[in-house]
Design a protein around this motif. Structure first.
Motif, PDB file in Angstrom:
ATOM      1  N   UNK A 175       0.016  -0.716   3.281  1.00  0.00           N
ATOM      2  CA  UNK A 175       1.200  -1.078   2.329  1.00  0.00           C
ATOM      3  C   UNK A 175       0.627  -1.137   0.887  1.00  0.00           C
ATOM      4  N   UNK A 176       1.593  -0.705   0.029  1.00  0.00           N
ATOM      5  CA  UNK A 176       1.180  -0.578  -1.495  1.00  0.00           C
ATOM      6  C   UNK A 176       0.703  -2.082  -1.995  1.00  0.00           C
ATOM      7  N   UNK A 222       5.040  -0.076  -5.682  1.00  0.00           N
ATOM      8  CA  UNK A 222       4.515  -1.409  -5.610  1.00  0.00           C
ATOM      9  C   UNK A 222       5.262  -2.168  -6.348  1.00  0.00           C
ATOM     10  N   UNK A 223       5.547  -3.647  -5.938  1.00  0.00           N
ATOM     11  CA  UNK A 223       6.282  -4.636  -6.288  1.00  0.00           C
ATOM     12  C   UNK A 223       5.320  -4.986  -7.646  1.00  0.00           C
ATOM     13  N   UNK A 224       6.113  -5.690  -8.645  1.00  0.00           N
ATOM     14  CA  UNK A 224       5.568  -6.309  -9.590  1.00  0.00           C
ATOM     15  C   UNK A 224       5.583  -7.781  -9.542  1.00  0.00           C
ATOM     16  N   UNK A 225       4.420  -8.742  -9.914  1.00  0.00           N
ATOM     17  CA  UNK A 225       4.284 -10.135  -9.804  1.00  0.00           C
ATOM     18  C   UNK A 225       4.202 -10.406 -11.269  1.00  0.00           C
ATOM     19  N   UNK A 226       5.203 -11.216 -11.937  1.00  0.00           N
ATOM     20  CA  UNK A 226       5.143 -11.680 -13.288  1.00  0.00           C
ATOM     21  C   UNK A 226       4.522 -13.050 -13.123  1.00  0.00           C
ATOM     22  N   UNK A 286       4.870 -19.402  -1.675  1.00  0.00           N
ATOM     23  CA  UNK A 286       4.846 -18.307  -0.534  1.00  0.00           C
ATOM     24  C   UNK A 286       4.573 -16.843  -1.517  1.00  0.00           C
ATOM     25  N   UNK A 287       4.653 -17.021  -2.712  1.00  0.00           N
ATOM     26  CA  UNK A 287       4.252 -15.756  -3.652  1.00  0.00           C
ATOM     27  C   UNK A 287       2.888 -15.493  -3.773  1.00  0.00           C
ATOM     28  N   UNK A 288       2.057 -16.568  -3.320  1.00  0.00           N
ATOM     29  CA  UNK A 288       0.785 -16.555  -3.595  1.00  0.00           C
ATOM     30  C   UNK A 288       0.082 -16.046  -2.381  1.00  0.00           C
ATOM     31  N   UNK A 289       0.151 -14.754  -1.751  1.00  0.00           N
ATOM     32  CA  UNK A 289      -0.333 -14.433  -0.469  1.00  0.00           C
ATOM     33  C   UNK A 289      -1.685 -13.549  -0.892  1.00  0.00           C
ATOM     34  N   UNK A 290      -1.960 -12.972   0.448  1.00  0.00           N
ATOM     35  CA  UNK A 290      -3.286 -12.104   0.311  1.00  0.00           C
ATOM     36  C   UNK A 290      -2.849 -10.596  -0.112  1.00  0.00           C
ATOM     37  N   UNK A 291      -3.629  -9.911  -0.504  1.00  0.00           N
ATOM     38  CA  UNK A 291      -3.392  -8.606  -0.701  1.00  0.00           C
ATOM     39  C   UNK A 291      -2.810  -7.609   0.441  1.00  0.00           C
ATOM     40  N   UNK A 292      -2.223  -6.782   0.245  1.00  0.00           N
ATOM     41  CA  UNK A 292      -1.139  -6.235   0.995  1.00  0.00           C
ATOM     42  C   UNK A 292      -1.640  -5.544   2.277  1.00  0.00           C
ATOM     43  N   UNK A 293      -3.068  -4.757   2.092  1.00  0.00           N
ATOM     44  CA  UNK A 293      -3.565  -4.090   3.176  1.00  0.00           C
ATOM     45  C   UNK A 293      -2.425  -3.479   4.170  1.00  0.00           C
ATOM     46  N   UNK A 294      -3.188  -2.977   5.459  1.00  0.00           N
ATOM     47  CA  UNK A 294      -2.502  -2.174   6.243  1.00  0.00           C
ATOM     48  C   UNK A 294      -1.726  -1.249   5.922  1.00  0.00           C
ATOM     49  N   UNK A 340      -3.131   1.013  -6.564  1.00  0.00           N
ATOM     50  CA  UNK A 340      -2.082   0.037  -5.733  1.00  0.00           C
ATOM     51  C   UNK A 340      -1.783   0.696  -4.444  1.00  0.00           C
ATOM     52  N   UNK A 341      -1.971   1.982  -4.425  1.00  0.00           N
ATOM     53  CA  UNK A 341      -1.481   2.707  -3.187  1.00  0.00           C
ATOM     54  C   UNK A 341      -2.371   2.546  -2.147  1.00  0.00           C
ATOM     55  N   UNK A 342      -3.554   2.130  -2.590  1.00  0.00           N
ATOM     56  CA  UNK A 342      -4.817   1.706  -1.462  1.00  0.00           C
ATOM     57  C   UNK A 342      -4.524   0.299  -1.108  1.00  0.00           C
ATOM     58  N   UNK A 343      -3.661  -0.407  -1.794  1.00  0.00           N
ATOM     59  CA  UNK A 343      -3.271  -1.913  -1.092  1.00  0.00           C
ATOM     60  C   UNK A 343      -3.891  -2.920  -2.205  1.00  0.00           C
TER      61      UNK A 343
END
Length: 287
Positions: free
Chosen positions: A94-95, A200-204, A84-92, A163-166
């Motif tokens: 969102x950061x 923005x969230x951090x993904x380790x 579930x953590x391997x999603x697409x870029x945020x978009x819309x 990051x602000x641009x998604x």
């Protein structure tokens, strides 16, 4: 030596010896040609893909291509962690997400792209690398001149803006490559300030290179790209190493605002990455 120019004790003579089985030079040469050809194909086709494909389809194509590059060089790929953590870029609106990982090799770049395609933060030297340099530039890599400490605030602003641009931004916060057979380097806090500024969230991620059967895998020194190791020598070492597996563990994301301050966020991310190596059966080669 400044804090923006971290140094690793890893050296080619001491860290990159491959202790596992080796391929014959003929099939190794074939893998080298295949890997370079597929990388070159990415350089040639990238402008067309960027202009014709939408975000989701482009990400799927990048993932497939990056996985194919690793396989072409004879490297197997193993991804662990929550799908579930391997999603697409945020978009819309969102950061985006700041993806952080330990740094072992040039192989880290296609390995991360096979799971989390994004804009890389890389040293400016990479822009001059054959094949990989032009490809990195086409992929929107954010280049930083590490020798210029005054450039650091501008780099943080650029990462925060992306990051602000998604966008998903990939950073190796150790600031240098380590051989992967020890605890690695300290995560530098600068990039984490960008995540805080952007909300923005951090993904380790934890990266390891191993060889041998699954139940008896050991660290693969052949994959390490450290010190003054020439890229050509590293490429040849990788294709000669039989049974090389690149393992990337996707840890639980760290939400924005989980801890106060960039240093605390850097320490939490580093400990999250390091905790996945607790069962690694090899002691550090550095003392």
């Amino acid at each position: 030596m400044s804090h923006w120019l971290p140094a690793s004790p890893c050296t080619p003579p001491g860290c990159v010896v491959h202790e596992g089985p080796a391929r014959h030079p003929v099939p190794a040469a074939a893998l080298l040609l295949a890997g370079c050809a597929l990388t070159l194909a990415g350089v040639v086709c990238a402008p067309l893909a960027l202009s014709l494909l939408g975000g989701a389809r482009r990400e799927r194509l990048i993932r497939c291509w990056a996985h194919g590059v690793l396989r072409a060089f004879g490297v197997r790929v193993r991804v662990t962690g929550p799908p579930a953590a391997r999603g697409d870029a945020a978009g819309d609106g969102a950061p985006g997400v700041l993806v952080v990982a330990n740094h072992v090799s040039w192989l880290d770049i296609p390995l991360v792209a096979a799971v989390f395609p994004g804009r890389m933060l890389a040293k400016s030297d990479i822009r001059r690398w054959p094949l990989l340099g032009p490809l990195a530039a086409l992929g929107g890599t954010l280049f930083v001149e590490r020798e210029r400490l005054r450039a650091l605030p501008a780099t943080v602003r650029a990462v925060a803006s992306a990051l602000r641009g998604g966008a998903r931004v990939v950073v190796f916060p150790e600031g240098s490559t380590w051989c992967g057979r020890g605890p690695g380097g300290r995560f530098r806090p600068a990039a984490f300030q960008a995540a805080i500024d952007a909300g923005a969230a951090v993904q380790p991620l934890r990266i390891r290179y191993l060889y041998g059967p699954r139940d008896r895998r050991a660290p693969a020194g052949a994959a390490a790209f450290v010190g003054d190791d020439p890229l050509a020598a590293s490429l040849w070492r990788v294709v000669r190493a039989a049974g090389l597996t690149a393992e990337i563990h996707v840890a639980t994301p760290i939400p924005a605002g989980a801890v106060p301050g960039r240093r605390a966020l850097a320490r939490l991310s580093q400990s999250t990455v390091a905790s996945d190596s607790a069962n690694l059966p090899a002691a550090s080669v550095h003392h």
